[in-house]
Structures are given as C-alpha cells and as structure tokens.
Design an enzyme around this catalytic site. Structure first.
Site, PDB file in Angstrom:
ATOM      1  N   ARG A  22      -7.839   2.298  13.145  1.00 44.34           N
ATOM      2  CA  ARG A  22      -8.744   1.180  12.886  1.00 44.34           C
ATOM      3  C   ARG A  22      -8.757   0.193  14.065  1.00 44.34           C
ATOM      4  O   ARG A  22      -9.770  -0.460  14.323  1.00 44.34           O
ATOM      5  CB  ARG A  22      -8.411   0.468  11.571  1.00 44.34           C
ATOM      6  CG  ARG A  22      -9.569  -0.388  11.065  1.00 44.34           C
ATOM      7  CD  ARG A  22      -9.286  -1.019   9.709  1.00 44.34           C
ATOM      8  NE  ARG A  22      -9.725  -0.249   8.578  1.00 44.34           N
ATOM      9  CZ  ARG A  22     -10.977  -0.241   8.090  1.00 44.34           C
ATOM     10  NH1 ARG A  22     -11.915  -0.985   8.631  1.00 44.34           N
ATOM     11  NH2 ARG A  22     -11.274   0.482   7.052  1.00 44.34           N
ATOM     12  N   GLU A  35     -10.772  -8.311   3.385  1.00 45.35           N
ATOM     13  CA  GLU A  35     -10.129  -8.445   4.691  1.00 45.35           C
ATOM     14  C   GLU A  35     -10.934  -9.209   5.748  1.00 45.35           C
ATOM     15  O   GLU A  35     -10.359  -9.949   6.541  1.00 45.35           O
ATOM     16  CB  GLU A  35      -9.792  -7.043   5.238  1.00 45.35           C
ATOM     17  CG  GLU A  35      -8.727  -6.327   4.440  1.00 45.35           C
ATOM     18  CD  GLU A  35      -8.663  -4.842   4.798  1.00 45.35           C
ATOM     19  OE1 GLU A  35      -9.577  -4.104   4.398  1.00 45.35           O
ATOM     20  OE2 GLU A  35      -7.716  -4.462   5.481  1.00 45.35           O
ATOM     21  N   GLU A  37       0.850  -1.195   0.000  1.00 47.56           N
ATOM     22  CA  GLU A  37       0.000   0.000   0.000  1.00 47.56           C
ATOM     23  C   GLU A  37       0.885   1.245   0.000  1.00 47.56           C
ATOM     24  O   GLU A  37       0.620   2.197  -0.704  1.00 47.56           O
ATOM     25  CB  GLU A  37      -0.948   0.005   1.212  1.00 47.56           C
ATOM     26  CG  GLU A  37      -1.862   1.234   1.208  1.00 47.56           C
ATOM     27  CD  GLU A  37      -2.947   1.222   2.282  1.00 47.56           C
ATOM     28  OE1 GLU A  37      -3.325   0.129   2.753  1.00 47.56           O
ATOM     29  OE2 GLU A  37      -3.412   2.311   2.658  1.00 47.56           O
TER      30      GLU A  37
HETATM   31  N1  MTE Z   1      -6.179 -11.492  -2.015  1.00 50.33           N
HETATM   32  C1  MTE Z   1      -5.103 -11.835  -2.767  1.00 50.33           C
HETATM   33  N2  MTE Z   1      -5.164 -12.937  -3.516  1.00 50.33           N
HETATM   34  N3  MTE Z   1      -3.964 -11.078  -2.750  1.00 50.33           N
HETATM   35  C2  MTE Z   1      -3.856  -9.946  -1.972  1.00 50.33           C
HETATM   36  O1  MTE Z   1      -2.818  -9.288  -1.979  1.00 50.33           O
HETATM   37  N4  MTE Z   1      -4.965  -8.455  -0.341  1.00 50.33           N
HETATM   38  C3  MTE Z   1      -5.993  -8.357   0.693  1.00 50.33           C
HETATM   39  C4  MTE Z   1      -7.354  -8.784   0.139  1.00 50.33           C
HETATM   40  N5  MTE Z   1      -7.240 -10.037  -0.526  1.00 50.33           N
HETATM   41  C5  MTE Z   1      -4.981  -9.577  -1.159  1.00 50.33           C
HETATM   42  C6  MTE Z   1      -6.147 -10.382  -1.239  1.00 50.33           C
HETATM   43  C7  MTE Z   1      -6.131  -7.012   1.243  1.00 50.33           C
HETATM   44  S1  MTE Z   1      -5.079  -6.523   2.469  1.00 50.33           S
HETATM   45  C8  MTE Z   1      -7.096  -6.149   0.821  1.00 50.33           C
HETATM   46  S2  MTE Z   1      -7.309  -4.631   1.515  1.00 50.33           S
HETATM   47  C9  MTE Z   1      -8.014  -6.514  -0.272  1.00 50.33           C
HETATM   48  O2  MTE Z   1      -7.771  -7.814  -0.798  1.00 50.33           O
HETATM   49  C10 MTE Z   1      -7.838  -5.480  -1.380  1.00 50.33           C
HETATM   50  O3  MTE Z   1      -8.626  -5.750  -2.481  1.00 50.33           O
HETATM   51  P1  MTE Z   1     -10.198  -5.386  -2.529  1.00 50.33           P
HETATM   52  O4  MTE Z   1     -10.325  -4.011  -2.004  1.00 50.33           O
HETATM   53  O5  MTE Z   1     -10.498  -5.532  -3.953  1.00 50.33           O
HETATM   54  O6  MTE Z   1     -10.879  -6.397  -1.661  1.00 50.33           O
HETATM   55  N1  HPA Z   2      -7.737   0.639   5.447  1.00 49.62           N
HETATM   56  C1  HPA Z   2      -6.727   0.268   4.649  1.00 49.62           C
HETATM   57  N2  HPA Z   2      -5.835   1.088   4.193  1.00 49.62           N
HETATM   58  C2  HPA Z   2      -5.924   2.368   4.556  1.00 49.62           C
HETATM   59  C3  HPA Z   2      -6.952   2.815   5.392  1.00 49.62           C
HETATM   60  C4  HPA Z   2      -7.904   1.914   5.859  1.00 49.62           C
HETATM   61  O1  HPA Z   2      -8.840   2.236   6.599  1.00 49.62           O
HETATM   62  N3  HPA Z   2      -6.764   4.122   5.588  1.00 49.62           N
HETATM   63  C5  HPA Z   2      -5.667   4.432   4.886  1.00 49.62           C
HETATM   64  N4  HPA Z   2      -5.163   3.388   4.261  1.00 49.62           N
HETATM   65 MO1  MOS Z   3      -5.332  -3.998   2.751  1.00 49.64          MO
HETATM   66  S1  MOS Z   3      -4.335  -4.081   4.538  1.00 49.64           S
HETATM   67  O1  MOS Z   3      -6.235  -2.562   3.232  1.00 49.64           O
HETATM   68  O2  MOS Z   3      -4.151  -3.489   1.705  1.00 49.64           O
END
Ligand code: MTE
Ligand code: HPA
Ligand code: MOS
Length: 750
Positions: A304, A705, A226
């Site tokens: 959070r 998540e 991130e």
């Molecule tokens: N799934 C896979 N296969 N690879 C990833 O890196 N990251 C996770 C989750 N699932 C991840 C994953 C995290 S930390 C987040 S915040 C979300 O996917 C981000 O994607 P989304 O917002 O589309 O759910």
């Molecule tokens: N979640 C994940 N990533 C972030 C957030 C959050 O709430 N705020 C800033 N970066």
């Molecule tokens: Mo997920 S920890 O919000 O990239």
C-alpha cells in the site's frame, strides 16, 4: 442517526472483553517475555515458578499440540520462542494460575539465560545485511531514467517517519471457555475473528469448526488488532485446551506497549524532477520499511505504500521501490492508513524540498500537479478524480489567500510567536489491496414478532459500522431502529470473514446486508400482493405500513411478517457480496485494485512559541469527499478522530527504542498522545457531495482511514512556522516534529 452504542457507552454499560461475566473456575494468564532483543536461549528454569502458590501450569513451545506458528502472510512467527528470541517482548512462557496476582508472581520467578546476538533496529542496516522479509517490489510508470534529463529542476533528499503506538483504550486480550467435545469458545478483542480462529486452529491442531470466536465490540483497534490479537487468543486457547478450564488473559498497558507491533517506521530516499512550469515530470523513491522481527502484515503494508507513493498527484514518470527490512523489534503491523501515510509523507517531503529550494510555497507545486479524471496511477488504475474539486472548494470556502496573508501579517508583527500554514491534499484507495479479501456475508433473521437480528463479519471498534449496518436494514424494511438488533460478530454464524479493516467494512458487510434484506423483502412483497390482490412490483413498505399501488393499506409490518410466517415463508437470509470489477496482477504490478478513491484537502495552521518550542494548531479546515454520507455524525467523528490521530503521529508521538532494542517510550508517562488540549482549536469539515460511487454502500464513501493523512500537513505547518522564525534552519525531513525538535530547529545556528 446517532451511533447506536452512544447510550450504553456514555452510561458505562457497553460490554467489552473484560466485562464478560467470569465463569467459576476461570484461570488467569500472564506472559513471560524476552528481556533481550536477539539471542539464543541457553537455559529456561521454570522450577521455582511452577511450585508457586496458585500456579496451575506454565506453557512453553513444547506444550503446543499443533504448530508453533502464528504468521498470517508468511509462516515465520512462533507463538512461543523455542531456542531463539528475535525481539524484546517476544513471548517465551505462558503461566496460568488461580488469580492474576498468582500468575504475575510466578512470572517473576522464571529464570532465563540468553546468549546475546547482534541487534538490528535500523531498516537501512537490515537492508545492507540482506535481512529482507520478502524480495523488494517496484512500481513504475513512464521512464524516470530518460525523463530526469528533460527536467529543469531536480532535487534529492531523505524522509523519515516514525512508528505509532495504537493505544486503543482496550488493551489486547482473550477469554477462552471450554465447550463439549473439545470445542472452545473464544472471546477476543480482535478485528479479525476468522484470523483468530485460523491461528488457534493451527496452534491446537483442531479444525476451525471447533472454534467459536465471538466479538461484541472493541475499545478501539486502529489496525493493531487486525492480526495481533491472534497471539493472546492462541495462548489462552492453548491453556483452555490443556486444562479444560476457562482462561482469561488481558495485557496490561505496559505489556501491550512492549509486546505488540506498531505503525511501521519508514526511511526513504527521494528524487524529484520538475519543469519550469512546476509540473512534476519524474519521481524516484526508495522505501526502507522497518518490519520488525517477523512478517506479520508487513508485505501488504509495503504494497500500500507503493500504491500511495504519489498521493493525489499525477506524475508521468515514477519509479518506486520498497524493501521490507527485518529488524529486532516487535513485528510492526496495520495502523490506520496501512503504509499509505508513509508513502504520502515521502512525496510531500519531496515537494516541500523542491518548494524550499525554489523559494516558493509548496502549495504552488501541489495544486498544479493534482490528479485529474482520466490520469493513470502508477499501478495502472485510471483515476475518477475529485482532487481538484476538493482543492478548489477548500480554496474558496476557507479563503486560502486571506489565511496565508493573515499568517504573513502575524509573522511580521510578532517576534516570539510564529505561525505556519500548510495545505494537505489526500487520496486513498478503498479495497483490500489483496483482491480476494474483498468479500463479506450477512445473516438476517426476521422473527415472527417483526423484530430483526443481523449478523455480519463486521467488527464494531468505535467506527460506527454497526449503526451503518442497522441503517441499511432500516431503510429496506422501513421500520424503526428499535426493531433491529446488530448481533455480535461470531465465526459460527458468519464464516471466513476478512478482518474489519481497509476502511471497507461498511461497504462490504453493508452490501451483503442489503442483499439479504432485499431477498427477504422480495418474499414479503409476494405475501402482501396476495393479500391485497396486487402485484409484488406495486408493493412498497413505508413507515411500518404496506402500500399497494402507492395507497396505504391496513397491513402493518408486524402483520405482514406474521402472515408470511403462517404461510411458511422463509424469513431468514444469508447473503454474500464480493466487490465486482477489481483486479491486480502482481507480476506486472498493474491493475485496477481499488473500488474507488477518497479525496480531500485540508488547510492547517499552527502557532509556535519560539522561546519554548511548544505549539498549538489553530485550525484544520477540510473539504472531504464523502460521496453521499449515510451518517454525518459518524462520518464527522471519523474525520475528527483521524485528523487528531494523524497530527499525533506527525508531531508528538515519539516511539524510541534503545540501540539494544528495548522500548524506552514504554508507558503513557514517556509516550505523549494528543489530548483535548493539544487537539486543534478548530476543526471545520465541509462535506463535498460526490456522485457515481455505486461500490460504496448507499454511495456513502468509506471514511475510516483517509482523514488520518490530513495530519501530514501538521508536520509542514510546523516546519513553516519554524522557518518563519529562523529561515536558515536546516531541518531534516524527520517526523514527528516534536516540541524538542521544534525548539532545536528554532535556535539552530542562532
Ligand atoms: N475509529 C474508531 N473509533 N476506532 C478504531 O479502532 N479504526 C480505524 C478506522 N476508524 C478505528 C476507527 C481503522 S484502522 C480502520 S481500517 C477503519 O476504522 C475500520 O472500520 P471501517 O472499515 O468500518 O471504516
Ligand atoms: N488494508 C488494510 N488491511 C489489510 C489490507 C489493506 O489493504 N490488506 C490486508 N489487510
Ligand atoms: Mo485498518 S489499518 O485497515 O485496521
């Protein structure tokens, strides 16, 4: 619909950073990083390294044209150490050479003298010394001070949870290519293309419009990319800027483990008060977050933790305080759950402790305290709760009483193996906690042949977001998936993006795509209505044909697009979506920060081998609130992956830093992640369909998540199994519950 990447993934044809064809003249980077955790650089001698064969240049902080600064939230993090090093693994010099071998050979010849300073690795010590990243924050509701005196039972304790290595399969890296007039194209393995663009702009002192960041996909990010992809992109871009040559820098696994931050370890003190009916009346908690040596995302992660400090329970009197503590470790960062899991672990420990003292099952306390619709979270948002629905459905569907009885029977009949069971409800807020970040854009082009190309700010990292975005366009235009392509994520096409994070990527970018597609559809309907002598409101597109007044016409999608093109109708749209109705006032710590919450309940059963301390997870049985899932294959995959990753965090992955601040668990031989053998024997997932989730794309709730937090139950299932063998064992609430800790607790006092 399958994940659109599955075909090339399984054939090994998907393009990751290291698969991008190298341009001739490409140079290769390697980083010289601090061997000590805290100290003053007295002397840095590059002379021998600089004269090595193949070395083109070695960069230090003195070579940075702009600012030596990559901190995102707080400007407290140099890209390259100046005179002060703050953690083992901190970049000090960056070598570029004709080959990677030449670069690494040169690294070995760099000589450094560092005068050591005292090293802090424990967040509680940092707090004592007032080494705080930001001032502490407190979330409160009701009045704990007066309400504890009304409680029948009060219990206090301490809970510790350790960090977690992201272990994305693709390590961090970047490939930077010079364009004309000083512009640079940056291929980066990042969740935040705009964050990379901004960091490079600051370091190079050139405007963002000169920096084209392009991301096809990541081999996993999990939060680790991130913000922490920025440094490698900035180093590479710095070298490209100065040498005018393409530069590639990809960390090897041990460098990645040593130099990057992880999930934040937390240490917490809790105090919980209940009445005779087991209602939780009051809860106080103090969190000590181990932030590492710079802020990175720690302030947001800490926030959070406070949001999720009561998990899925309603507690009328809460006082939660968090300290973000500066230590001499690599700056810790986002990791799936973003501080939420650490907050939830503490309340689950408090409940487990109360249950143990009262000699009852924790589920008796959990169940009657679940939050209901209309109850207020600590931060003022009113719940629209599915917590009870999930719990009750899980109880019925999986026959919890029978499962519990089976465990008791097994334990009464077996001496050397014991089973433990735990129920784990979850509640997770969807939206970036920073309200301004909840926006996204989508650029949709319909070409004159009827094919469609979509660009958004979403980064595909394995979570299937591109498939969901494609599904949005498919459903609006009613055309086959083959006609639609989701493009790479690129800062020249989509600007000012929030990172793909907070589980909100499909909601935000999907809604923007929905707006863009609908705008084009509206224009196409006018064209169709003219041709068919009908009203635009009566036109529909279905399975590649135009319908007027519910009657199928001869006009196909392709013909309609072609007619629109001839009439000079705009076949492209750029749309912006910002989540409505959310707000948060940090001066009061109250508001309505989340678009919605995701709920669920898991039942976890473990079997412990009481001679060896080894264990297996028999089953994880889940009822999860998906809203109305738009892709069950992907959503199931996210649940399974999250659960196994959560179990890993809680039971086997053990990050160990020595007192001197050096990472000991620095390779896959010393850091154990769950593999297919340690995954639960059974993962059952029931899709609970819930309504009224209009802020979720197609009512399909975010899933990235939340499922990770079912893993917290794995810790308690193991504890319960150990206590079935040795009821007198005193086990600190200290995750992960590794086989070593299981073994010691089994035989403690025996
Ligand atoms: N799934 C896979 N296969 N690879 C990833 O890196 N990251 C996770 C989750 N699932 C991840 C994953 C995290 S930390 C987040 S915040 C979300 O996917 C981000 O994607 P989304 O917002 O589309 O759910
Ligand atoms: N979640 C994940 N990533 C972030 C957030 C959050 O709430 N705020 C800033 N970066
Ligand atoms: Mo997920 S920890 O919000 O990239």
């Amino acid at each position: 619909m399958k994940n659109i990447d599955s075909y090339t993934h399984t054939r090994g044809e998907s393009i990751y950073l290291d698969d991008i064809a190298e341009i001739s003249g490409t140079l290769f980077g390697a980083c010289f990083d601090s061997p000590v955790a805290h100290g003053i650089i007295k002397n840095l001698d590059l002379s021998e390294a600089e004269n090595m064969n193949g070395v083109v240049k070695i960069f230090t902080h003195n070579d940075i044209p702009g600012r030596n600064e990559i901190g995102g939230i707080i400007e407290d993090e140099p890209l390259l150490a100046d005179h002060h090093v703050h953690f083992c693994g901190m970049p000090i010099a960056f070598v570029v050479a004709e080959t990677s071998e030449h670069a690494y050979a040169a690294i070995k010849k760099i000589k450094i003298e560092i005068e050591p300073l005292p090293v802090i690795t424990d967040p509680r010590v940092a707090k004592e010394k007032n080494e705080l990243i930001i001032p502490p924050r407190t979330f409160k509701i009701g009045d704990t001070a007066s309400s504890f005196s009304t409680c029948d039972y009060i219990f206090e304790g301490r809970a510790d949870s350790n960090g977690q290595e992201h272990l994305y399969i693709e390590t961090q890296g970047a490939y930077t290519v010079p364009l004309e007039n000083g512009a640079i194209k940056i291929y980066s393995s990042t969740q935040g293309p705009t964050a990379v663009q901004r960091a490079c702009s600051k370091v190079l002192a050139i405007p963002m419009h000169q920096l084209e960041v392009d991301v096809t996909r990541l081999g996993g990010g999990f939060g680790g990319k991130e913000d922490q992809a920025n440094a490698w992109a900035a180093l590479s871009a710095l070298a490209t800027y100065c040498t005018k040559r393409p530069v590639k820098y990809i960390l090897n696994r041990m460098e990645d483990m040593r130099m990057t931050g992880k999930r934040h370890p937390y240490s917490s003190d809790f105090k919980i008060g209940l009445n005779k009916e087991l209602k939780i009346i009051a809860y106080e908690v103090v969190f000590y977050q181990n932030a590492g040596a710079a802020a990175d995302l720690s302030p947001a992660v800490m926030e959070r933790t406070l949001f999720h400090c009561t998990n899925s329970y309603f507690i009328p009197n809460v006082n939660a305080t968090a300290y973000s503590c500066r230590t001499n470790l690599p700056p810790n960062t986002a990791f799936r759950g973003f501080g939420g899991p650490q907050g939830m672990f503490a309340i689950e420990c408090a409940i487990a402790k109360a249950a143990a003292e009262l000699k009852i099952d924790a589920s008796e306390i959990q169940k009657i305290n679940l939050i209901k619709t209309g109850d207020e979270f600590v931060y003022g948002q009113i719940a629209a709760s599915e917590a009870n629905e999930c719990w009750q459905k899980a109880e019925q569907l999986y026959d919890v009483e029978k499962l519990q009885a089976e465990v008791r029977k097994f334990n009464s009949e077996n001496g050397l193996f014991k089973k433990g069971i735990a129920i784990q409800p979850i509640c997770f807020g969807i939206s970036f906690t920073k309200t301004l970040m909840n926006n996204a854009r989508s650029l949709v082009h319909v070409y004159s042949d009827g094919s469609v190309n979509i660009s958004t700010g979403a980064v595909e990292m394995g979570q299937g977001v591109n498939t969901k975005i494609l599904q949005v366009a498919q459903s609006i235009f009613s055309i086959p998936a083959e006609h639609i392509k989701v493009n790479s994520t690129n800062t020249f096409r989509i600007a000012n993006t929030s990172p793909s994070a907070a589980s909100a990527t499909a909601d935000l970018n999907g809604k923007a795509t929905l707006l863009a597609c609908n705008a084009i559809l509206t224009r196409l309907k006018i064209v169709a209505a003219e041709a068919l002598k009908s009203d635009p409101e009566k036109i529909e597109l279905k399975n590649e044909f135009v319908f007027a007044d519910r009657k199928k016409s001869e006009i196909t999608w392709k013909q309609l697009v072609s007619m629109a093109f001839v009439k000079r109708v705009n076949l492209s749209e750029h749309a912006h979506h910002a989540t409505p109705d959310i707000h948060f006032d940090a001066t009061k710590e109250k508001g309505h920060p989340f678009a919605y919450h995701v709920y669920g309940t898991a039942i976890l059963t473990a079997t412990v081998d009481c001679l060896r301390g080894t264990y297996e997870f028999d089953s994880v049985k889940v009822v999860h609130d998906f809203g109305q899932s738009m892709n069950e294959i992907i959503d199931r995959g996210q649940c399974e992956g999250g659960i196994v990753q959560g179990i890993g965090w809680m039971t086997m992955e053990e990050i160990i830093y020595g007192k001197e601040g050096k990472l000991k668990s620095n390779a896959l031989s010393t850091y154990k992640v769950p593999d297919v053998y340690s995954a639960p024997k059974e993962i059952a997932i029931h899709f609970l369909e819930t309504k009224n989730n209009s802020l979720a794309i197609f009512n399909s709730k975010a899933v990235g998540e939340p499922p990770l937090m079912y893993g917290i139950g794995a810790y308690f299932a193991l504890r319960n199994a150990v206590l079935a063998y040795n009821p007198n064992s005193v086990i600190p609430y200290d995750a992960p519950m590794t086989p070593e800790k299981v073994l010691l607790s089994l035989h403690q006092g025996k």
